[in-house]
Scaffold this active site. Structure first.
Site, PDB file in Angstrom:
ATOM      1  N   ARG A 149      47.526  54.697  29.723  1.00  0.00           N
ATOM      2  CA  ARG A 149      46.795  54.307  30.917  1.00  0.00           C
ATOM      3  C   ARG A 149      46.054  55.545  31.422  1.00  0.00           C
ATOM      4  O   ARG A 149      46.475  56.671  31.184  1.00  0.00           O
ATOM      5  CB  ARG A 149      47.744  53.807  32.008  1.00  0.00           C
ATOM      6  CG  ARG A 149      48.604  52.606  31.615  1.00  0.00           C
ATOM      7  CD  ARG A 149      49.543  52.255  32.770  1.00  0.00           C
ATOM      8  NE  ARG A 149      50.352  51.066  32.476  1.00  0.00           N
ATOM      9  CZ  ARG A 149      51.592  51.102  32.002  1.00  0.00           C
ATOM     10  NH1 ARG A 149      52.168  52.275  31.729  1.00  0.00           N
ATOM     11  NH2 ARG A 149      52.263  49.977  31.769  1.00  0.00           N
ATOM     12  N   LYS A 173      54.057  53.650  35.006  1.00  0.00           N
ATOM     13  CA  LYS A 173      54.192  52.975  36.296  1.00  0.00           C
ATOM     14  C   LYS A 173      55.602  53.134  36.841  1.00  0.00           C
ATOM     15  O   LYS A 173      56.582  53.054  36.097  1.00  0.00           O
ATOM     16  CB  LYS A 173      53.855  51.487  36.148  1.00  0.00           C
ATOM     17  CG  LYS A 173      52.382  51.210  35.902  1.00  0.00           C
ATOM     18  CD  LYS A 173      52.110  49.718  35.886  1.00  0.00           C
ATOM     19  CE  LYS A 173      50.614  49.435  35.751  1.00  0.00           C
ATOM     20  NZ  LYS A 173      50.315  47.982  35.746  1.00  0.00           N
ATOM     21  N   HIS A 245      40.792  51.903  30.012  1.00  0.00           N
ATOM     22  CA  HIS A 245      41.769  50.906  29.563  1.00  0.00           C
ATOM     23  C   HIS A 245      41.334  50.226  28.269  1.00  0.00           C
ATOM     24  O   HIS A 245      42.165  49.690  27.533  1.00  0.00           O
ATOM     25  CB  HIS A 245      41.977  49.861  30.657  1.00  0.00           C
ATOM     26  CG  HIS A 245      43.396  49.390  30.767  1.00  0.00           C
ATOM     27  ND1 HIS A 245      44.426  50.199  31.205  1.00  0.00           N
ATOM     28  CD2 HIS A 245      43.975  48.202  30.466  1.00  0.00           C
ATOM     29  CE1 HIS A 245      45.555  49.520  31.192  1.00  0.00           C
ATOM     30  NE2 HIS A 245      45.317  48.310  30.731  1.00  0.00           N
ATOM     31  N   ARG A 248      43.110  51.705  25.437  1.00  0.00           N
ATOM     32  CA  ARG A 248      44.509  51.250  25.375  1.00  0.00           C
ATOM     33  C   ARG A 248      44.580  49.877  24.714  1.00  0.00           C
ATOM     34  O   ARG A 248      45.437  49.631  23.854  1.00  0.00           O
ATOM     35  CB  ARG A 248      45.083  51.218  26.792  1.00  0.00           C
ATOM     36  CG  ARG A 248      46.532  50.744  26.923  1.00  0.00           C
ATOM     37  CD  ARG A 248      46.981  51.016  28.353  1.00  0.00           C
ATOM     38  NE  ARG A 248      48.157  50.265  28.747  1.00  0.00           N
ATOM     39  CZ  ARG A 248      49.403  50.663  28.558  1.00  0.00           C
ATOM     40  NH1 ARG A 248      49.641  51.804  27.918  1.00  0.00           N
ATOM     41  NH2 ARG A 248      50.422  49.949  28.970  1.00  0.00           N
ATOM     42  N   HIS A 271      55.325  48.503  28.446  1.00  0.00           N
ATOM     43  CA  HIS A 271      55.338  47.237  29.177  1.00  0.00           C
ATOM     44  C   HIS A 271      56.777  46.830  29.468  1.00  0.00           C
ATOM     45  O   HIS A 271      57.622  46.845  28.572  1.00  0.00           O
ATOM     46  CB  HIS A 271      54.677  46.121  28.358  1.00  0.00           C
ATOM     47  CG  HIS A 271      53.191  46.231  28.296  1.00  0.00           C
ATOM     48  ND1 HIS A 271      52.432  45.617  27.315  1.00  0.00           N
ATOM     49  CD2 HIS A 271      52.302  46.875  29.092  1.00  0.00           C
ATOM     50  CE1 HIS A 271      51.156  45.888  27.522  1.00  0.00           C
ATOM     51  NE2 HIS A 271      51.058  46.642  28.580  1.00  0.00           N
ATOM     52  N   TYR A 280      47.765  40.474  23.396  1.00  0.00           N
ATOM     53  CA  TYR A 280      47.110  40.992  22.204  1.00  0.00           C
ATOM     54  C   TYR A 280      47.245  40.034  21.019  1.00  0.00           C
ATOM     55  O   TYR A 280      46.469  40.105  20.073  1.00  0.00           O
ATOM     56  CB  TYR A 280      47.680  42.363  21.846  1.00  0.00           C
ATOM     57  CG  TYR A 280      47.478  43.359  22.956  1.00  0.00           C
ATOM     58  CD1 TYR A 280      46.216  43.855  23.244  1.00  0.00           C
ATOM     59  CD2 TYR A 280      48.539  43.768  23.754  1.00  0.00           C
ATOM     60  CE1 TYR A 280      46.007  44.740  24.287  1.00  0.00           C
ATOM     61  CE2 TYR A 280      48.345  44.648  24.796  1.00  0.00           C
ATOM     62  CZ  TYR A 280      47.076  45.138  25.058  1.00  0.00           C
ATOM     63  OH  TYR A 280      46.886  45.992  26.092  1.00  0.00           O
TER      64      TYR A 280
END
Length: 302
Positions: A149, A173, A245, A248, A271, A280
């Site tokens: 990110r 995150k 992004h 990514r 994630h 994806y």
């Protein structure tokens, strides 16, 4: 301090301490609450979040639905639902006024991706005659080579580089850390930048360990990374809307297309839920068809 300000502050602290959310995430949630507060003020509705009614919230949602996209509307509704759940949890309310409000139906938005040729052209367009050239090449290679990110990229530290082991430590995150493998070519470009450029650059106190620095010796901003990538895309005439992004997304898509397991991609991307990674799967159905025919036992010849 008004009830709204107090509860917004307390909710932000709750998100930080109990849920471990990053500052950027907490700011975005608070902005959504502020939208509701501002709407009530504009309508001369002097009510605290404790006594807000379902009808008042519904009218707010109806009003903003005519001004914003369905995706933004869904995000605001989810954010407000979390805020009022907090008030219920703390005993300030007995019910959540957002409970009966449905999220708008959203079509699944497939991520934009770049081909390997696109990425090579973008990197080739970097002007290496300028001091920031080596830095920019190392950053683009790291975005794509490690699937980071943009916040993870600008937050990288020199002490996060474990090149002997072949990894970098990434803070994602909620300040959650993970180790991501780094390819030799990515490692080479980072080392070139550190040894040829960064070592000669004056550094502002407090940023001595920051990997990627701006010309003033401070950490780069997210906005600066966006600008660098946008300018590169313009310089090669790339007719795609791209951002940090996008690299990514391309990282994950290319791993999938080359046979990587979705669970492994989830770990590499950091994630929490595999449902986030599953987007994806929808990028290249041709590839999935080949995988099924290659690996499903019913398709193997006897």
């Amino acid at each position: 301090m008004s009830d709204w300000q107090r509860f917004r502050r307390d909710y932000s602290n709750f998100q930080k301490l109990e849920r471990g959310l990053s500052e950027n995430t907490r700011i975005n949630y608070d902005l959504d609450i502020e939208k509701l507060q501002r709407y009530l003020q504009d309508q001369s509705i002097g009510v605290s979040p404790i006594h807000l009614t379902e009808e008042q919230v519904q009218q707010f949602v109806y009003t903003i639905s005519k001004q914003i996209s369905a995706r933004t509307q869904a995000r605001i509704i989810s954010g407000l639902r979390g805020f009022f759940n907090y008030l219920v949890f703390e005993g300030y309310r007995t019910a959540n006024p957002m409970d009966l409000i449905e999220l708008p139906k959203l079509g699944r938005k497939l991520p934009d991706t770049l081909s390997l040729q696109d990425i090579n052209q973008l990197i080739a367009a970097i002007d290496l005659s300028k001091p920031e050239g080596e830095r920019n090449r190392a950053m683009i290679e790291t975005l794509y080579g490690c699937g980071l990110r943009v916040s993870e990229l600008v937050g990288l530290l020199l002490s996060d580089l474990y090149f002997e082991e072949g990894f970098i430590k990434v803070t994602g995150k909620g300040d959650k850390q993970r180790f991501v493998p780094v390819a030799p070519i990515t490692q080479k470009f980072i080392e070139n930048y550190v040894q040829l450029v960064r070592v000669h650059q004056p550094t502002v106190k407090g940023f001595e360990d920051t990997l990627f620095l701006n010309r003033r010796g401070r950490q780069l901003t997210r906005a600066m990374i966006f600008t660098i990538i946008k300018d590169l895309a313009t310089s090669i005439g790339l007719h795609k809307t791209i951002s940090p992004h996008t690299f990514r997304h391309s990282y994950a898509t290319h791993l999938l297309e080359n046979g990587a397991d979705l669970r492994m991609i989830q770990i590499l991307l950091g994630h929490e839920s595999i449902t986030t990674t599953e987007v994806y799967v929808h990028v290249d159905r041709t590839h999935l068809n080949k995988v099924m025919h290659q690996f499903h036992p019913r398709n193997k010849s006897k």
